[in-house]
Write a protein that holds these residues in place. Structure first.
Motif, PDB file in Angstrom:
ATOM      1  N   ALA A 133       0.825  -1.208   0.000  1.00  0.00           N
ATOM      2  CA  ALA A 133       0.000   0.000   0.000  1.00  0.00           C
ATOM      3  C   ALA A 133       0.856   1.254   0.000  1.00  0.00           C
ATOM      4  N   GLY A 134       1.949   1.251   0.743  1.00  0.00           N
ATOM      5  CA  GLY A 134       2.827   2.423   0.753  1.00  0.00           C
ATOM      6  C   GLY A 134       3.499   2.655  -0.592  1.00  0.00           C
ATOM      7  N   ALA A 135       3.932   1.582  -1.250  1.00  0.00           N
ATOM      8  CA  ALA A 135       4.595   1.729  -2.540  1.00  0.00           C
ATOM      9  C   ALA A 135       3.643   2.268  -3.610  1.00  0.00           C
ATOM     10  N   VAL A 136       2.437   1.716  -3.667  1.00  0.00           N
ATOM     11  CA  VAL A 136       1.495   2.184  -4.695  1.00  0.00           C
ATOM     12  C   VAL A 136       0.962   3.574  -4.360  1.00  0.00           C
ATOM     13  N   LEU A 137       0.925   3.931  -3.062  1.00  0.00           N
ATOM     14  CA  LEU A 137       0.548   5.301  -2.710  1.00  0.00           C
ATOM     15  C   LEU A 137       1.573   6.283  -3.239  1.00  0.00           C
ATOM     16  N   ALA A 138       2.851   5.946  -3.126  1.00  0.00           N
ATOM     17  CA  ALA A 138       3.886   6.819  -3.674  1.00  0.00           C
ATOM     18  C   ALA A 138       3.740   6.967  -5.183  1.00  0.00           C
ATOM     19  N   VAL A 139       3.417   5.875  -5.866  1.00  0.00           N
ATOM     20  CA  VAL A 139       3.227   5.938  -7.320  1.00  0.00           C
ATOM     21  C   VAL A 139       2.042   6.829  -7.665  1.00  0.00           C
ATOM     22  N   ALA A 140       0.910   6.621  -6.972  1.00  0.00           N
ATOM     23  CA  ALA A 140      -0.282   7.421  -7.254  1.00  0.00           C
ATOM     24  C   ALA A 140      -0.044   8.892  -6.947  1.00  0.00           C
ATOM     25  N   THR A 141       0.705   9.185  -5.888  1.00  0.00           N
ATOM     26  CA  THR A 141       0.974  10.584  -5.542  1.00  0.00           C
ATOM     27  C   THR A 141       1.867  11.243  -6.580  1.00  0.00           C
ATOM     28  N   LYS A 142       2.863  10.528  -7.030  1.00  0.00           N
ATOM     29  CA  LYS A 142       3.793  11.097  -8.008  1.00  0.00           C
ATOM     30  C   LYS A 142       3.117  11.370  -9.347  1.00  0.00           C
ATOM     31  N   ILE A 143       2.307  10.428  -9.821  1.00  0.00           N
ATOM     32  CA  ILE A 143       1.747  10.587 -11.167  1.00  0.00           C
ATOM     33  C   ILE A 143       0.556  11.535 -11.187  1.00  0.00           C
ATOM     34  N   THR A 144       0.003  11.876 -10.013  1.00  0.00           N
ATOM     35  CA  THR A 144      -1.088  12.855  -9.989  1.00  0.00           C
ATOM     36  C   THR A 144      -0.614  14.225  -9.522  1.00  0.00           C
ATOM     37  N   ASP A 145       0.680  14.394  -9.345  1.00  0.00           N
ATOM     38  CA  ASP A 145       1.228  15.681  -8.911  1.00  0.00           C
ATOM     39  C   ASP A 145       0.996  16.716  -9.999  1.00  0.00           C
ATOM     40  N   PRO A 146       0.184  17.742  -9.758  1.00  0.00           N
ATOM     41  CA  PRO A 146      -0.070  18.725 -10.814  1.00  0.00           C
ATOM     42  C   PRO A 146       1.130  19.608 -11.117  1.00  0.00           C
ATOM     43  N   THR A 147       2.074  19.703 -10.163  1.00  0.00           N
ATOM     44  CA  THR A 147       3.255  20.536 -10.388  1.00  0.00           C
ATOM     45  C   THR A 147       4.413  19.763 -10.994  1.00  0.00           C
ATOM     46  N   LEU A 148       4.375  18.449 -10.893  1.00  0.00           N
ATOM     47  CA  LEU A 148       5.394  17.543 -11.436  1.00  0.00           C
ATOM     48  C   LEU A 148       6.717  17.586 -10.686  1.00  0.00           C
ATOM     49  N   HIS A 149       6.914  18.540  -9.783  1.00  0.00           N
ATOM     50  CA  HIS A 149       8.227  18.636  -9.125  1.00  0.00           C
ATOM     51  C   HIS A 149       8.160  19.189  -7.707  1.00  0.00           C
ATOM     52  N   ASP A 150       7.038  19.722  -7.283  1.00  0.00           N
ATOM     53  CA  ASP A 150       6.961  20.349  -5.968  1.00  0.00           C
ATOM     54  C   ASP A 150       6.948  19.272  -4.884  1.00  0.00           C
ATOM     55  N   PRO A 151       7.957  19.219  -4.006  1.00  0.00           N
ATOM     56  CA  PRO A 151       7.956  18.182  -2.953  1.00  0.00           C
ATOM     57  C   PRO A 151       6.839  18.355  -1.942  1.00  0.00           C
TER      58      PRO A 151
END
Length: 251
Positions: A133-151
């Motif tokens: 669940a943690g790994a796929v959450l990181a994937v979902a968060t990264k690919i839905t990031d509207p800024t593409l780079h904002d931590p």
């Protein structure tokens, strides 16, 4: 004991209250992070597997629940560091890019199986499900990031997930009863069914047909001018009332 029992509901009320405030705000005034929380971080597809995982953590000893939370954090870190590998692996599945690389069905099935497992096995399956669940959450968060780079987007997504796990887990643990295993298995069966149906429908969906280019208007064939037309080989027709020079009708 009373404080520990009501700490979970307090976190739930606080989280729901913040979400309601963000939803009620004008979308133009939300900002990038607040808008992303409403549309992605707090979406039902993101929270439902976390709620199931939190409920499962409340049904195991506290030491295993803390270990599950730590492994979940490790899974988030692993997913962010190995994002390219995970995207390449999940991207091999048909329709992955249009279904968030199947992060929702994977996490749903993982959480549901822990809830369905017998009590003696549940505590050992929890860390594995938390890692997934943690790994796929990181994937979902990264690919839905509207800024593409904002931590800040990634940190916000992790905070929302951990808040959900802790708030729901403490709430269920604080009011736990012996019969909680029955609704836990019902929730687990729902999560597994939803994950399998969603993932199966996405895998079996036919790819869209490619769009054909618009038809180009065809040019009409040029009409030959009269001088280029085929000659008329038929004998000339005479008017039956036409008389010759001598006043007689020609044959």
């Amino acid at each position: 004991m009373t404080v520990a029992r009501w700490s979970g509901p307090a976190l739930v009320v606080a989280g729901v209250g913040i979400l309601i405030i963000l939803i009620l705000r004008d979308p133009a005034d939300r900002g990038v992070i607040a808008g992303w929380i409403v549309s992605d971080a707090a979406a039902p597809a993101r929270l439902l597997p976390l709620i199931g995982l939190a409920a499962a953590s409340a049904l195991v000893p506290a030491s295993f629940a803390l270990a599950g939370l730590a492994v979940f954090s490790a899974g988030v870190l692993l997913g962010s560091l190995e994002l390219a590998l995970l995207l390449a692996t999940l991207g091999a599945l048909p329709g992955a890019e249009s279904h968030l690389f199947f992060t929702f069905p994977i996490s749903s099935v993982a959480a549901g199986l822990v809830l369905l497992a017998p009590s003696a096995i549940r505590q050992w399956l929890l860390p594995l499900a938390a890692l997934i669940a943690g790994a796929v959450l990181a994937v979902a968060t990264k690919i839905t990031d509207p800024t593409l780079h904002d931590p800040a987007i990634f940190v916000t997504g992790v905070v929302v997930a951990v808040w959900t796990l802790v708030a729901v887990g403490l709430t269920v643990r604080g009011f736990r009863r012996p019969w909680f295993s029955i609704p836990a298995r019902i929730l687990g069966s729902w999560l597994v069914a939803i994950g399998v149906l969603f993932g199966g429908a996405a895998l079996l969906a036919r790819p869209p047909l490619p769009e054909l280019p618009p038809a180009q208007p065809t040019e009409a064939l040029p009409v030959p001018p009269p001088e280029d037309a085929f000659p008329d080989l038929a004998p000339p027709r005479r008017d039956p009332l036409d008389l010759g020079a001598d006043g007689l009708r020609e044959p």
